[in-house]
Design an enzyme around this catalytic site. Structure first.
Site, PDB file in Angstrom:
ATOM      1  CB  SER A   1      -1.001  -0.045   1.248  1.00  0.00           C
ATOM      2  OG  SER A   1      -1.546   1.238   1.522  1.00  0.00           O
ATOM      3  N   GLY A   2       0.592   2.193  -0.875  1.00  0.00           N
ATOM      4  CA  GLY A   2       1.403   3.283  -0.976  1.00  0.00           C
ATOM      5  C   GLY A   2       0.963   4.387  -0.112  1.00  0.00           C
TER       6      GLY A   2
ATOM      7  CE  LYS B   1      -0.728  -6.327  -6.784  1.00  0.00           C
ATOM      8  NZ  LYS B   1       0.667  -6.464  -6.669  1.00  0.00           N
TER       9      LYS B   1
ATOM     10  NE  ARG C   1     -10.293  -0.195  -3.716  1.00  0.00           N
ATOM     11  CZ  ARG C   1     -10.146   0.676  -4.627  1.00  0.00           C
ATOM     12  NH1 ARG C   1      -8.985   0.761  -5.033  1.00  0.00           N
ATOM     13  NH2 ARG C   1     -10.689   1.951  -4.717  1.00  0.00           N
TER      14      ARG C   1
ATOM     15  CB  SER D   1      -4.535  -3.714  -2.874  1.00  0.00           C
ATOM     16  OG  SER D   1      -3.543  -4.694  -3.260  1.00  0.00           O
TER      17      SER D   1
ATOM     18  CD  GLU E   1     -13.651   4.080   1.140  1.00  0.00           C
ATOM     19  OE1 GLU E   1     -12.602   3.726   1.230  1.00  0.00           O
ATOM     20  OE2 GLU E   1     -14.434   3.955   0.025  1.00  0.00           O
TER      21      GLU E   1
ATOM     22  NE  ARG F   1      -2.604   6.297   1.994  1.00  0.00           N
ATOM     23  CZ  ARG F   1      -2.792   6.593   0.812  1.00  0.00           C
ATOM     24  NH1 ARG F   1      -3.745   5.525   0.298  1.00  0.00           N
ATOM     25  NH2 ARG F   1      -2.368   7.561   0.146  1.00  0.00           N
TER      26      ARG F   1
ATOM     27  CB  SER G   1      -4.818  -0.068   2.910  1.00  0.00           C
ATOM     28  OG  SER G   1      -5.145  -0.398   1.795  1.00  0.00           O
TER      29      SER G   1
ATOM     30  CB  ALA H   1     -12.110   0.267   3.251  1.00  0.00           C
TER      31      ALA H   1
END
Lengths: 361, 361, 361, 361
Positions: D73-74, D152, D184, D222, D292, D319, D338, D341
């Site tokens: 997760s970035g 993923k 997702r 993700s 979220e 985040r 992350s 959601a």
């Protein structure tokens, strides 16, 4: 402008008589916010303007806001500079009539657009009627003499959407940003209808944001939560008007279309080779540009990255790039560059309009 | 490039013989990060490039990284497009010699610059020596034949600063970003020294980031944490070289200096009136631009807002604007536009260099 | 607030008599801008507030702005919610006196600080005098009874710096952002002096932004271009005051110091285990937090990335994180969280103050 | 990690024998990009990891990437710290069995999901099958013993959408970001199906992103362009496993739900009152959070501004805020937080899972 609430330059000009406050009919400007939903520099400027004018005129700020369209685009990315253009008109102007006429301006307000109508064909037709009314106000008889139509159209807030649904009416989109794009689309196609750029039958609900071959080369539309009717400013050249200014426009086929910029200037006798010289620049009174990031992610042969950038909004990207190009040709950063150009110029491109004074003898 | 780790186009060309991997001497490119301290697209590209080349050459990625300068600028704002330019050279080229010579390239690496030296006059002199070495490598005898010098210079990390202080040496600045600007300044003035653009005595510690009248019209400097010596790429025209390409350059006096762009093209026989046509565009092999937000917050007559924007970094702003201008004149978004132009071109402006092939008969 | 110009809730309360406009002595709020130099939501709110109050009071907006401190922090990152706290006071309050006293507020304005003084020890001493005046205004005799001091201090614009230099006076820094940090430092150490948190001799020019062991646990300082004197709001508990509210504070040692939040609540008899319940939350009248990204790039054992992010300003990062923590403990997003906490709480940390009503019997 | 390509700490542990490379079955981490479409730190990390492992194992980077799920997760906003968790397993572990079992991990890969299936009910059923396979791989028989499922899932690129349409198949959405949200959603409801959290008949095409009452309390999904099948990591407690770790989870009802954080810790015998002490913190091996921004723009009683911010992406906002809260309770910034959601925890909230070692005797 030193900041978005700074109207001191206008105040000076009203106080020293250069501008008569009762002749102001419209204001178009760029403020230094982000140009998005949370850009409050537009509201701050408008509040400051109306408070200023109310000190010079016998009317409250609210009354003035309902009478004088103040249409702002947020975002002065790159070399763009915060500025505003004040349009004044008067009946008793003593200038001599000029060959080919002079810049004419007309204003109109439509009746309120219902939430269920916004962004649909019926909305476009309301706008078309208002454009025709503004043309009459401007004394422009022929659509070819219209060169720029600035529209401000109502949009669908979450609250308005809920109120509509409570009455059994489904709005064009529940997503405020998407609904705003639909509202701009209806505004643009309304202008196209009024100017004969598209056929009456082509403007359907289904065409909005879908048939991008339909567009106006002269429409510039913004959408705002604070209004319920459509505000229209028509700019063109009219033989019935006098004054030093004329206007020209060109469609821009993409974000690199420097030819359109040079062409619009050439229409006014201004030679950018490659940039306006000092004398030519002194004639420029306003430059208005609409643009849009190309939606397949390409500019000509190459991939652009505007649409995928999580950190800079795509409209901020494209304003900065097109602003850099136009400012470079003009030689000045006081350019009105606005994104969200759906149906305003060719898809992935946009348009430019320039107002310039006549050459000094 | 589909993304910063995408070297597939180079791989194809090596596999089909269009490019011989052992002839690659340097790579200059633009990746789509933010161009700032936390832009990791440069490292990702470099890692991918060196891994690719190591599959074609008998050397490890680390060995190749120490031999082939790979200099990247992050940030493809607006219409800019991620791309890279691969420089190849060979001894046995069988092209005929051309009048006036052809594009020549030379590479040099200085010895490591000590932390206490970085950003100071001694650093500039090391760079000047390396530029002279790269000129010799390029076979360019006269400084007037040099048109673009790309430098990558080491900078001062927090760790390096602490290590220096432990030995009693105070670095030029404890702020990593400021130290990086000093390193770029030393690199630029080193180029200016080597090319005779400034006098020997003028390059002092005190002049760095202070005397902005000192600059090189041909230096492009970036600074990276990953290196300890200075990497130099000299590009010019040499009578000893053959091949289809030539290079020209111009200083840009500010971010609106479209005349410099048109002028550099004209030096190569390319006519942008206002934009290169298809034939002319096909001759373009590389466009390299340095630019900088004007530090008093003005572009000519007007206030710009780049330096005060908390949400978009000023370098991102200026790259987008200047990139829009240059791409509009060229007609293509694959332009190398890099910020941080201290002492690289006139203050508040920058420079442009263009590599183009000869006209096809 | 629906937007930064929305004072409708205050207007309603003035109109229905819940608030008497002439009792308003100060406003502290959070607006939804970016909190940086180009955050105009603060000016927009202030303009709107003063226009509203001028319709209820016999004074112009400008007169009111000079009399009623309106101190805003921009930036409602994450779960933070735009809101404002209106402080009213009156002489003839008929509440019964309470044990231990009640919330007291005092206001003071210093004389103007000269540009050459800003950010220096002499500035801190001016602030200290103003804090003592505000304590007298609040009727607070003992420094231990002071729990929060909000300061707004003038800063050095480019124009002011030039004017000072023309008179031979060199300002503390030519970089506006750096000068603003110095101004906040002087404000904070002025509070620390007045409250006896640092020794008189420790506050020197050299200590500003350098000796971070010097700090006030109760100072919250912002700096604004629009003022020339220092505005001070002192909040504490006083036996001479009646009313339902009391205030408490704690220093926060870092951005993870949840113990300070829980501790300040406990001082007011509020139990967050782990969050305030509905009854306890109903007692909360205001929460004020200062915080700062740790300058070595670490939060306890780990590296943080706030200082290196080119796309999100470090202060926006830290407000979002600390706001998330405090709002989670309180159970509400209407928290005043402000960055730029130099000398305001321990280095890399900050402080929290809470105002709560007494429990309902 | 010093940067997203820095695997030096893992390399050290492999070299000194602390980790056997052939026991690594999965990696979950946070990198310091923006977490959006143009976040290339994930690809950079993955490339670096697979290159490192290929030097220790007899397999190419590509083979390893197809075998070892690496889910990143970035976005390390605020106090979050870049880090990665390496999961190892072995058959011959000689730890004694523990009461109540120990942490178990299972991996599965589904067959490829066709573009026309992505984001639809059939996709959810594929994921459900893969989750069941991963449970078997983990030796977990009962759904109540599963506490976290990381998925993923492939997504729909513009190219894939065009290829599907060429075959007469219309993808779930032509907008890549919207299609990613659908993917997702299908992943999350696939987990919910496999774990019995929703009824078989409830998972329909129409329910995706629409019936937000359907969700899994244990799914973290993700979506990536680089894969074509679904990768599944199941984490739970199993009586068949030994080892020092156990896992627990809680749903988070909103971004302020500190109770869920404290509750998940309490399930593992960890007391945060209000923060873990040093001994308790030393037991923490991994914290995984999904969250979220609430879609009506409210957090409990108050308006939040995350969804309207043109300058900071809403996922970055949330985040940062939730990361600040969880890190404050844990006392450490190395938290996997992350966004995105959808159907992962209650609407507008999310979930938390914690892995902790047993107390040291």
């Amino acid at each position: 402008m030193a900041h978005p609430g700074d109207l001191s330059e206008l105040d000076v000009r009203i106080r020293n008589g250069a501008i008569r406050a009762d002749r102001i009919v419209a204001v178009i400007g760029k403020t230094e916010g982000n140009g998005g939903v949370n850009d409050f520099t537009r509201g701050y400027f408008t509040q400051s303007l109306m408070h200023l004018l109310s000190t010079h005129l016998d009317a409250s700020p609210a009354e003035l806001a309902a009478r004088i369209p103040c249409i702002l685009s947020g975002g002065t990315e790159g070399v763009l500079s915060p500025h505003y253009v004040v349009f004044c008109r008067c009946e008793d102007d003593d200038n001599d009539a000029e060959d080919g006429g002079a810049l004419a301006i007309g204003i109109a307000f439509s009746s309120p657009t219902a939430t269920g109508e916004i962004g649909r064909a019926v909305h476009a037709r309301q706008v078309a009627d208002a454009v025709r009314a503004a043309m009459r106000d401007a004394g422009i008889a022929h659509v070819d003499d219209v060169h720029f139509v600035q529209i401000k159209t109502p949009c669908i807030t979450v609250a308005r959407a809920e109120a509509a649904r409570a009455q059994g009416v489904e709005p064009v989109s529940g997503d405020p940003n998407r609904a705003m794009a639909y509202a701009r689309a209806a505004g643009a196609l309304g202008v196209a209808l009024a100017l004969g750029e598209v056929e009456e039958g082509a403007v359907t609900d289904a065409a909005m944001l879908a048939d991008m071959a339909l567009y106006s080369e002269r429409a510039s539309v913004s959408s705002g939560v604070e209004i319920s009717c459509n505000e229209v400013i028509v700019l063109g050249n009219s033989p019935h008007w006098t004054g030093p200014y004329r206007i020209a426009h060109r469609a821009m086929k993409d974000a690199l279309d420097i030819g359109a910029v040079v062409g619009a200037l050439a229409d006014l006798g201004l030679d950018a080779a490659p940039q306006l010289d000092e004398t030519a620049l002194a004639r420029i009174a306003g430059v208005f540009v609409k643009c849009e990031p190309q939606r397949q992610g390409r500019v000509r042969a190459s991939r652009h990255t505007m649409l995928d950038d999580t950190d800079i909004n795509a409209q901020r990207h494209v304003r900065g790039a097109v602003g850099g190009l136009v400012a470079g040709v003009i030689g000045d950063g006081r350019i009105f560059v606005s994104g969200g150009a759906e149906h305003q110029g060719p898809d992935g491109g946009g348009l430019i309009a320039v107002i310039a004074g006549r050459p000094q003898p």
